[in-house]
Write an enzyme that holds these catalytic residues in place. Structure first.
Site, PDB file in Angstrom:
ATOM      1  N   TYR A 130       0.833  -1.203   0.000  1.00 40.63           N
ATOM      2  CA  TYR A 130       0.000   0.000   0.000  1.00 40.63           C
ATOM      3  C   TYR A 130       0.871   1.259   0.000  1.00 40.63           C
ATOM      4  CZ  TYR A 130      -4.158   2.808   1.068  1.00 40.63           C
ATOM      5  OH  TYR A 130      -5.196   3.709   1.027  1.00 40.63           O
ATOM      6  N   LYS A 185      -0.343   9.752   1.399  1.00 41.50           N
ATOM      7  CA  LYS A 185      -1.266  10.258   2.413  1.00 41.50           C
ATOM      8  C   LYS A 185      -0.495  10.969   3.530  1.00 41.50           C
ATOM      9  CE  LYS A 185      -5.104   8.838   0.558  1.00 41.50           C
ATOM     10  NZ  LYS A 185      -6.043   9.818  -0.041  1.00 41.50           N
TER      11      LYS A 185
END
Length: 253
Positions: A155, A161
């Site tokens: 991920y 993020k």
């Protein structure tokens, strides 16, 4: 577009969390600009439903096609909105993201371009284009996720993020004098089309969360409610913060 109602632009509004955010603002009486990347598929049908929902509630929903990883697309999107009579955008929600699912050390040059193109560079391009149209009292909200502070297998989007959350803090300082508030929402796992795939990819983490007996999968509407709060005057004291909305997962052993 009417200048009487407030206007919110949502990137990646065709499905999942983005569509739920659009529904929340429509139901709250906002005009919405629905950014999307593809004109076909399930997302296109979702957009039509959102437009119909807006019409039923007496507000305007404008479909805005643009791949935000392409700066020319962003420029054309804003130009089209201006030609349609839109002179002001009160709120911006940065929801769009794109990522391969593989270990960081296996990322190719193309993978890195995909990661940065939408999730970071694209977001900055949208901010640069929209901020000049935002009045004092406007807000920007970035949608993050637990990958920003947890190492999740396959991920790499978590890297972007984390960068996005730091961007929130920098933007809050830089836009403060213009009266624009900037915050973010770090959501947990959300019940969406991606959840079955993520559950297969992270079976150990899912098993650990389930063993705690706490509800671990959030509804998209729950994230949307937090975003709507951050766009309201009720959150006026919250600046440069990342609100964690995970349903309390991780609190109970």
């Amino acid at each position: 577009m009417t200048t009487e109602r407030q206007v919110v632009l949502i990137t990646g509004a065709a499905r999942g969390i983005g569509a739920a955010i659009a529904e929340r603002f429509i139901d709250d009486g906002f005009d919405v600009v629905l950014n999307y990347r593809r004109s076909q598929g399930k997302g296109a049908a979702n957009l039509d439903n959102l437009v119909a929902r807006a019409e039923a509630r007496g507000v305007r929903a404008y479909k805005a096609l643009a791949d935000i990883s392409e700066s020319r697309d962003v420029e054309q999107m804003i130009k089209s909105l201006r030609l349609d009579g839109l002179e002001r955008i009160d709120h911006l929600v940065l929801n769009a993201a794109s990522s391969p699912f593989k270990p960081v050390l296996e990322l190719t040059k193309h993978d890195w371009k995909q990661l940065f193109g939408t999730s970071l560079v694209g977001n900055v391009a949208v901010i640069n284009a929209v901020a000049p149209l935002m009045p004092a009292g406007g807000t920007i909200c970035a949608i993050s996720g637990v990958g920003s502070h947890l190492v999740l297998p396959n991920y790499p989007l978590g890297l972007m993020k984390a960068a996005l959350e730091n961007l929130v803090r920098y933007l809050e300082v830089e836009l403060y004098d213009r009266g624009i508030r900037v915050n973010g929402v770090c959501g947990g796992l959300v019940r969406s089309e991606m959840l079955p795939y993520l559950s297969e990819m992270w079976p150990r983490m899912i098993a650990n969360m389930e063993s705690c007996g706490r509800r671990w999968a959030l509804e998209p509407e729950e994230i949307a409610n937090v975003v709507a709060f951050l766009a309201s005057e009720r959150s006026s004291a919250i600046r440069g913060q990342i609100l964690v909305a995970t349903g309390g997962v991780g609190l109970a052993a």
